[in-house]
Structures are given as C-alpha cells and as structure tokens.
Design a protein around this motif. Structure first.
Motif, PDB file in Angstrom:
ATOM      1  N   TRP A  98     -72.934 -97.680  15.195  1.00 14.55           N
ATOM      2  CA  TRP A  98     -72.819 -98.940  14.467  1.00 14.55           C
ATOM      3  C   TRP A  98     -73.785 -99.985  15.010  1.00 14.55           C
ATOM      4  CZ3 TRP A  98     -70.531 -99.928   9.977  1.00 14.55           C
ATOM      5  CH2 TRP A  98     -69.584 -99.018   9.508  1.00 14.55           C
ATOM      6  N   THR A  99     -73.993 -99.960  16.320  1.00 16.95           N
ATOM      7  CA  THR A  99     -74.976-100.879  16.904  1.00 16.95           C
ATOM      8  C   THR A  99     -76.367-100.589  16.364  1.00 16.95           C
ATOM      9  OG1 THR A  99     -73.641-100.979  18.933  1.00 16.95           O
ATOM     10  CG2 THR A  99     -75.920-101.772  19.064  1.00 16.95           C
ATOM     11  N   GLY A 100     -76.712 -99.315  16.316  1.00 19.69           N
ATOM     12  CA  GLY A 100     -78.017 -98.931  15.766  1.00 19.69           C
ATOM     13  C   GLY A 100     -78.152 -99.315  14.304  1.00 19.69           C
ATOM     14  N   LEU A 101     -77.065 -99.169  13.534  1.00 16.64           N
ATOM     15  CA  LEU A 101     -77.101 -99.551  12.123  1.00 16.64           C
ATOM     16  C   LEU A 101     -77.381-101.040  11.971  1.00 16.64           C
ATOM     17  CD1 LEU A 101     -76.626 -98.931   9.109  1.00 16.64           C
ATOM     18  CD2 LEU A 101     -74.176 -99.361   9.517  1.00 16.64           C
ATOM     19  N   GLY A 102     -76.765-101.853  12.812  1.00 14.94           N
ATOM     20  CA  GLY A 102     -76.973-103.292  12.730  1.00 14.94           C
ATOM     21  C   GLY A 102     -78.409-103.680  13.020  1.00 14.94           C
ATOM     22  N   ILE A 103     -78.986-103.081  14.061  1.00 15.20           N
ATOM     23  CA  ILE A 103     -80.376-103.384  14.408  1.00 15.20           C
ATOM     24  C   ILE A 103     -81.312-102.921  13.306  1.00 15.20           C
ATOM     25  CG2 ILE A 103     -82.239-102.817  16.025  1.00 15.20           C
ATOM     26  CD1 ILE A 103     -80.156-102.810  18.241  1.00 15.20           C
ATOM     27  N   ALA A 104     -81.046-101.751  12.740  1.00 17.95           N
ATOM     28  CA  ALA A 104     -81.870-101.255  11.639  1.00 17.95           C
ATOM     29  C   ALA A 104     -81.765-102.167  10.422  1.00 17.95           C
ATOM     30  CB  ALA A 104     -81.446 -99.831  11.273  1.00 17.95           C
ATOM     31  N   ALA A 105     -80.563-102.649  10.117  1.00 17.35           N
ATOM     32  CA  ALA A 105     -80.369-103.525   8.961  1.00 17.35           C
ATOM     33  C   ALA A 105     -81.132-104.830   9.124  1.00 17.35           C
ATOM     34  CB  ALA A 105     -78.874-103.802   8.760  1.00 17.35           C
ATOM     35  N   VAL A 106     -81.069-105.413  10.314  1.00 14.48           N
ATOM     36  CA  VAL A 106     -81.811-106.655  10.573  1.00 14.48           C
ATOM     37  C   VAL A 106     -83.316-106.404  10.486  1.00 14.48           C
ATOM     38  CG1 VAL A 106     -82.363-108.374  12.336  1.00 14.48           C
ATOM     39  CG2 VAL A 106     -79.982-107.680  11.958  1.00 14.48           C
ATOM     40  N   SER A 107     -83.757-105.274  11.034  1.00  7.74           N
ATOM     41  CA  SER A 107     -85.190-104.948  11.031  1.00  7.74           C
ATOM     42  C   SER A 107     -85.726-104.755   9.621  1.00  7.74           C
ATOM     43  CB  SER A 107     -85.434-103.682  11.861  1.00  7.74           C
ATOM     44  OG  SER A 107     -85.000-103.853  13.200  1.00  7.74           O
ATOM     45  N   VAL A 108     -84.901-104.217   8.736  1.00  9.79           N
ATOM     46  CA  VAL A 108     -85.328-103.998   7.349  1.00  9.79           C
ATOM     47  C   VAL A 108     -85.228-105.283   6.536  1.00  9.79           C
ATOM     48  CG1 VAL A 108     -84.761-102.798   5.203  1.00  9.79           C
ATOM     49  CG2 VAL A 108     -84.767-101.543   7.374  1.00  9.79           C
ATOM     50  N   ALA A 109     -84.171-106.064   6.775  1.00 10.16           N
ATOM     51  CA  ALA A 109     -83.914-107.238   5.944  1.00 10.16           C
ATOM     52  C   ALA A 109     -84.929-108.351   6.164  1.00 10.16           C
ATOM     53  CB  ALA A 109     -82.503-107.758   6.211  1.00 10.16           C
ATOM     54  N   THR A 110     -85.314-108.589   7.423  1.00  9.29           N
ATOM     55  CA  THR A 110     -86.180-109.747   7.690  1.00  9.29           C
ATOM     56  C   THR A 110     -87.523-109.675   6.973  1.00  9.29           C
ATOM     57  OG1 THR A 110     -86.628-108.686   9.842  1.00  9.29           O
ATOM     58  CG2 THR A 110     -85.162-110.581   9.831  1.00  9.29           C
ATOM     59  N   PRO A 111     -88.250-108.549   6.993  1.00  8.34           N
ATOM     60  CA  PRO A 111     -89.515-108.532   6.239  1.00  8.34           C
ATOM     61  C   PRO A 111     -89.324-108.520   4.727  1.00  8.34           C
ATOM     62  CG  PRO A 111     -89.110-106.380   7.228  1.00  8.34           C
ATOM     63  CD  PRO A 111     -88.080-107.311   7.776  1.00  8.34           C
ATOM     64  N   ILE A 112     -88.171-108.045   4.249  1.00  9.90           N
ATOM     65  CA  ILE A 112     -87.906-108.076   2.809  1.00  9.90           C
ATOM     66  C   ILE A 112     -87.646-109.509   2.342  1.00  9.90           C
ATOM     67  CG2 ILE A 112     -86.248-107.398   1.031  1.00  9.90           C
ATOM     68  CD1 ILE A 112     -85.945-104.735   2.419  1.00  9.90           C
ATOM     69  N   ILE A 113     -86.934-110.269   3.155  1.00 10.80           N
ATOM     70  CA  ILE A 113     -86.582-111.638   2.797  1.00 10.80           C
ATOM     71  C   ILE A 113     -87.811-112.537   2.751  1.00 10.80           C
ATOM     72  CG2 ILE A 113     -85.400-113.704   3.663  1.00 10.80           C
ATOM     73  CD1 ILE A 113     -83.545-111.780   2.285  1.00 10.80           C
ATOM     74  N   SER A 114     -88.756-112.329   3.674  1.00  5.54           N
ATOM     75  CA  SER A 114     -89.883-113.245   3.812  1.00  5.54           C
ATOM     76  C   SER A 114     -91.202-112.490   3.823  1.00  5.54           C
ATOM     77  CB  SER A 114     -89.738-114.059   5.106  1.00  5.54           C
ATOM     78  OG  SER A 114     -90.905-114.783   5.392  1.00  5.54           O
ATOM     79  N   GLU A 115     -92.100-112.860   2.930  1.00  3.32           N
ATOM     80  CA  GLU A 115     -93.439-112.272   2.926  1.00  3.32           C
ATOM     81  C   GLU A 115     -94.200-112.641   4.192  1.00  3.32           C
ATOM     82  OE1 GLU A 115     -97.503-112.317   0.163  1.00  3.32           O
ATOM     83  OE2 GLU A 115     -95.616-113.151  -0.597  1.00  3.32           O
ATOM     84  N   ARG A 116     -93.949-113.840   4.709  1.00  3.14           N
ATOM     85  CA  ARG A 116     -94.593-114.262   5.956  1.00  3.14           C
ATOM     86  C   ARG A 116     -94.222-113.340   7.100  1.00  3.14           C
ATOM     87  NH1 ARG A 116     -92.736-116.834  10.280  1.00  3.14           N
ATOM     88  NH2 ARG A 116     -90.702-117.039   9.254  1.00  3.14           N
ATOM     89  N   ILE A 117     -92.937-112.987   7.195  1.00  3.33           N
ATOM     90  CA  ILE A 117     -92.488-112.086   8.256  1.00  3.33           C
ATOM     91  C   ILE A 117     -93.059-110.691   8.040  1.00  3.33           C
ATOM     92  CG2 ILE A 117     -90.462-111.002   9.297  1.00  3.33           C
ATOM     93  CD1 ILE A 117     -88.901-113.540   8.692  1.00  3.33           C
ATOM     94  N   PHE A 118     -93.121-110.252   6.798  1.00  5.72           N
ATOM     95  CA  PHE A 118     -93.714-108.941   6.500  1.00  5.72           C
ATOM     96  C   PHE A 118     -95.144-108.872   7.013  1.00  5.72           C
ATOM     97  CE2 PHE A 118     -96.023-105.874   3.979  1.00  5.72           C
ATOM     98  CZ  PHE A 118     -95.151-104.812   3.865  1.00  5.72           C
ATOM     99  N   ASP A 119     -95.922-109.918   6.759  1.00  4.95           N
ATOM    100  CA  ASP A 119     -97.317-109.936   7.212  1.00  4.95           C
ATOM    101  C   ASP A 119     -97.415-109.979   8.740  1.00  4.95           C
ATOM    102  OD1 ASP A 119     -98.193-109.873   4.603  1.00  4.95           O
ATOM    103  OD2 ASP A 119     -98.381-112.057   4.432  1.00  4.95           O
TER     104      ASP A 119
END
Length: 340
Positions: A197-218
């Motif tokens: 579950w800890t790994g799932l949380g880190i993976a979810a945050v890692s995927v969500a942040t670049p999806i939410i913001s193009e600036r973060i993706f870049d």
C-alpha cells in the motif's frame, strides 16, 4: 533597493526550506509513532504496553515539528495559509481532534483502572488512525491543486489510506528495532502487509503530479532532466526491494536469536520517505498552491521575515538538539511503560 530586492527573493526560499525541514522531520518522526498507534489494535495487552513504551519518550517531542512547520506557514506565507486552509479546514480540524484524542489517551491509559484501559487503547488507535488519514487526504488534495469534485475527493481518500499504510510501515519497522520475541515477529508481518500500500501511494503521487500540471511534466520528462532525475525512482524501487528481502529473511534469523540487520527496514523506509519528499518538493517548487500561488506571492514582507528568521534560527537548533539528546538517552529495547 537592491538589498531589499535580494531579501525579497531569498527570504521566502529560506523559509520554504525551513518549513520543508520541519514537515519532513514531522512525517518521519511522528509518522512512526502514529504507525505504532495504528498497529495497536493487532496486539495483545502486554504487547500494547511495550508498543506504547517504545514511543513514550519521543512522541510528544515529535509533534513539535508539526507546530513549527504550520507556524512557519502561518507567519511567513500568510496568503498561502489562508488559501490552503480554506480548502482543508475540515480535514485539519479532524486531524487536530485525532492528535488531541491520542494525546489524552496516551496519558490516561497507563493510569486508568484495568477495566477502562481497553477504552483508552481504542482511543489511542482511533486518534492515530484519524490523524494519519486526514494528513494523507490533505496531501492528496494539495497534489491536485485543491480541485473540487468527486475524483479529487476519491484521490485524496486513496492517498489518505496509503499514507496510513506508510505510517504503519514506519511504525512496524520501528518496532522491529525496539522490541523482542513474539511482538518483534508480529512487527515483521505488519511491515510486509504495509509495504504494498505504501508503494501504491508513492506510485499514485508520482503519476498524478505530471498529469495535473504540464509544468511538472516538463520538469521531470524534458531533456536532460529525465536522465538526471531517473535515479530517484530507481533508488526508490531498490529500497522497496531491500525492505521486502530483509523482511522475508528476518523471521528465521530472529527465531535463531540473530538480530543482524533489524535496522535495515526502518532505515530503508526513511530513505523512501526522503526520496518521495524530495521528488514532491521538486515538482511543486516554487509554488505553494500548485501553478497558482508562488512562495514570493504568498510571502510576508521582507522586514517581517527578517524578524521571524531570528526566532527560527534560535528555535530550530533547540528542537534539533533536544531531539538528538532524547533519542540518544532512550535508545535501546523498549519495556512495558510504567508509572510507579
């Protein structure tokens, strides 16, 4: 004029760094004692006493870091404080209720009569669980920029559950170091259950942040950053693997009286939290509210920040010194907490 312009630029960065240090220290230090509280329900009465004793000398001081971090946000970035709490007022209030509940339960459980002790154990568990879930929910909402709607709420709730598991991983690996016998073996089992579950949380945050913001993706996937930053997820994966392999091997060693490597799961878990925190900080900087409010827009005046900095320079080393002293004095195996 140039001096004031320089102060207006650097002071918000300094206070952001101080706030980040305080919040990181809180997540790790109070994280493991919240984790111990969450795991309390799975232990018998004697084991509960030992679990409480393992955090007894530390838990109150650990929460000081939360006070420092929120205090710095309030005085150094008043505009951000108002914006953030507007969205997070309810989970913040619930978190405080949880922290108060566990504080009251901690003091009363040892002095209560035998028939009332289970009630205070339940209160300590409930307070720890409520505080952990609320903190995870607030983290999730911060990551998505406080976007309203059912999907935002569901994402926050999922991160709340995953952070609770992360605290459980910190707490169980702490107990592996601090306890012996059956409780130590139980802690190994709890750690294995929390790992996924800890790994799932880190993976979810890692995927969500670049999806939410193009600036973060870049920032993560543009050249040359994708190559320079790739060691962070790779190192995180390696640490998860080391924890898993160590936990699988520990029961046999412990049953043979061999405690070699009992510190490895906790150290690796701390490493995972450090890398996750660094990655999140890198993604969000220089924004306090993602892509909406920078640290310079939210900061107090340079004159105010200079005065506040004097207090921070005095308080921070004091807290660090006391923390180091407390851990040095009370290090070693835990025994049942008593007030005789």
């Amino acid at each position: 004029m140039n001096e004031m312009a320089g102060a207006a630029y650097w002071l918000p960065i300094i206070f952001l760094a101080l706030m980040a240090i305080a919040m990181l220290a809180y997540v790790i230090l109070d994280g493991y004692d919240l984790g111990v509280g969450i795991l309390l329900r799975a232990a018998n009465d004697e084991q509960k006493d030992t679990m409480i004793a393992s955090i007894g000398p530390f838990w109150d001081a650990n929460e000081t870091w939360l006070v420092l971090g929120v205090g710095l946000l309030l005085v150094a970035f008043p505009l951000a404080h108002g914006v953030i709490l507007r969205w997070l007022y309810l989970p913040t209030a619930l978190m405080l209720i949880g922290l108060i509940l566990r504080g009251v339960a901690f003091d009363f459980r040892v002095k209560a009569q035998a028939q009332h002790k289970p009630l205070w154990d339940t209160a300590f568990f409930a307070g720890s669980l409520l505080a952990a879930i609320c903190q995870g929910y607030m983290l999730g909402m911060t990551i998505i920029g406080f976007q309203p709607g059912i999907w935002g709420i569901l994402f926050g709730a999922m991160i709340g559950l995953c952070l609770t598991a992360g605290y459980g991983l910190l707490g169980s690996t702490w107990l592996i170091m601090k306890t012996e016998g059956e409780l130590q073996l139980k802690a190994v089992y709890w750690a294995l259950r929390s790992l996924g579950w800890t790994g799932l949380g880190i993976a979810a945050v890692s995927v969500a942040t670049p999806i939410i913001s193009e600036r973060i993706f870049d920032k993560w996937f543009g050249l040359p950053w994708i190559f320079l930053l790739s060691p962070i997820p790779l190192a995180t994966a390696v640490l998860f693997l080391v924890i898993f392999r160590t936990l699988k091997r520990l029961p046999v060693r412990l049953q043979q009286g061999n405690e070699y490597g009992i510190w490895v799961p906790f150290a690796c878990t701390v490493g995972i939290f450090l890398l996750a925190f660094y990655g999140l900080a890198y993604s969000l900087y220089p924004y306090l509210v993602i892509d909406r409010l920078t640290i310079w827009q939210a900061a107090a005046s340079p004159e105010s920040l200079k005065i506040i900095l004097v207090g921070a320079v005095i308080v921070l080393p004091t807290i660090i010194g006391y923390t180091i002293f407390a851990y040095r004095v009370f290090w070693g195996k835990a025994t049942a907490l008593r007030y005789d």
